[in-house]
Design an enzyme around this catalytic site. Structure first.
Site, PDB file in Angstrom:
ATOM      1  N   GLY A 163      -8.557   9.496   9.492  1.00  0.00           N
ATOM      2  CA  GLY A 163      -8.785   9.437  10.641  1.00  0.00           C
ATOM      3  C   GLY A 163      -9.959  10.794  10.872  1.00  0.00           C
ATOM      4  N   LYS A 196       0.745  -1.604   0.201  1.00  0.00           N
ATOM      5  CA  LYS A 196      -0.066  -0.124  -0.064  1.00  0.00           C
ATOM      6  C   LYS A 196       0.810   1.263   0.324  1.00  0.00           C
ATOM      7  CE  LYS A 196      -3.603   2.930   2.650  1.00  0.00           C
ATOM      8  NZ  LYS A 196      -3.970   3.053   4.353  1.00  0.00           N
ATOM      9  N   ALA A 246      -9.486   5.985   4.502  1.00  0.00           N
ATOM     10  CA  ALA A 246      -9.445   6.613   4.524  1.00  0.00           C
ATOM     11  C   ALA A 246     -10.970   7.598   5.222  1.00  0.00           C
ATOM     12  CB  ALA A 246      -8.414   7.605   4.563  1.00  0.00           C
ATOM     13  N   GLY A 247     -10.929   7.864   6.360  1.00  0.00           N
ATOM     14  CA  GLY A 247     -12.368   9.355   6.748  1.00  0.00           C
ATOM     15  C   GLY A 247     -13.520   8.625   6.829  1.00  0.00           C
ATOM     16  N   ASN A 263      -9.521   1.728  10.018  1.00  0.00           N
ATOM     17  CA  ASN A 263      -9.169   1.483  11.029  1.00  0.00           C
ATOM     18  C   ASN A 263      -9.498   1.898  12.007  1.00  0.00           C
ATOM     19  OD1 ASN A 263      -4.984   1.764  11.262  1.00  0.00           O
ATOM     20  ND2 ASN A 263      -6.798   0.421  13.029  1.00  0.00           N
TER      21      ASN A 263
END
Length: 265
Positions: free
Chosen positions: A161, A100, A188-189, A210
């Site tokens: 995040g 990644k 992400a987000g 995550n």
């Protein structure tokens, strides 16, 4: 047809959810959350974990023991040379050609460096890596990456995040329409299962997240919720969502209904 079965980077998977391995209360909770979610791909940061003390080896052993494909990432890298060096180490540690590609260009928004990502992707592809490039929803950057040889794109839904969800769903849809043969993974987000379902309803192939799981009061329960949301979103896309209408439309037709049952009669 099982809509969950798909292929990416030469491997067949049954889950369209990928999960990061950072920020959990403990490695054990991380492992339980991954298991509950049904995810078959877990991302790890070689650079960040290698900077820790000897407990890092126990973490690597735990990751390797999960029944998952490992997707190493280059988180924290600021130059193309750093990216290539970390990718080479990750290939040695995890015996995988998956990487990644993360190359940050702004310390405030943590936005990927568009020029650096393209250059790094070219270097990694030349060394035989299967590149998962993390980008914004920029169509031009996406085109450069596809032209370089990438058949996977990982646009963010919102800044990493942030938990904002899909800040610009129209741009994600545009990427899907413009590159129908490329694997499109929102990364992400994502802050809620509904965000993940929305991404899948747009036709994305998978979702990677995550923080939303790791920082939940119950990471295991949240992992399970995200697994269900991704499946539901994909099934909705495959079934064919109705197109929005600019007006109301009665769900019960009036054809062949006795006149005394019709509205206003």
């Amino acid at each position: 047809m099982d809509v969950d079965t798909w292929t990416i980077g030469g491997r067949t998977l049954s889950s369209r959810l990928m999960i990061g391995s950072a920020r959990y209360p403990s490695p054990a909770r991380m492992a339980d959350a991954v298991s509950a979610s049904g995810a078959e791909v877990i991302t790890v940061s070689l650079r960040r974990e290698s900077a820790k003390d000897r407990a890092g080896q126990a973490f690597w052993d735990l990751v390797k023991g999960l029944d998952c494909h490992v997707l190493p990432n280059t988180a924290g890298c600021r130059t193309v040379d750093e990216v290539v060096a970390i990718a080479q180490m990750a290939r040695e540690v995890f015996d995988t050609d998956w990487i990644k590609l993360e190359l940050i260009g702004d310390d405030v928004t943590l936005q990927p460096d568009p020029v650096g990502v393209v250059r790094a992707a070219e270097a990694l592809l030349a060394e035989g890596f299967v590149v998962f490039p993390y980008i914004t929803e920029d169509l031009v950057v996406a085109r450069y990456l596809v032209d370089a040889g990438c058949d996977i794109l990982m646009p963010w839904g919102a800044p990493i995040g942030s938990g904002q969800g899909l800040a610009h769903p129209d741009r994600i849809r545009a990427l899907r329409d413009r590159f129908p043969d490329v694997r499109l993974l929102v990364d992400a987000g994502i802050g809620a299962p509904s965000h993940a379902a929305a991404a899948m309803e747009l036709g994305c192939d998978a979702v990677l997240l995550n923080t939303a799981i790791a920082r939940a009061a119950d990471p295991v329960g949240m992992g399970r919720a995200f697994g269900e949301a991704v499946r539901a979103g994909r099934r909705a896309f495959e079934a064919g969502l109705m197109a929005p209408l600019p007006h109301a439309e009665a769900s019960t037709p009036t054809t062949d209904v006795p006149f005394w049952h019709r509205a206003g009669a």
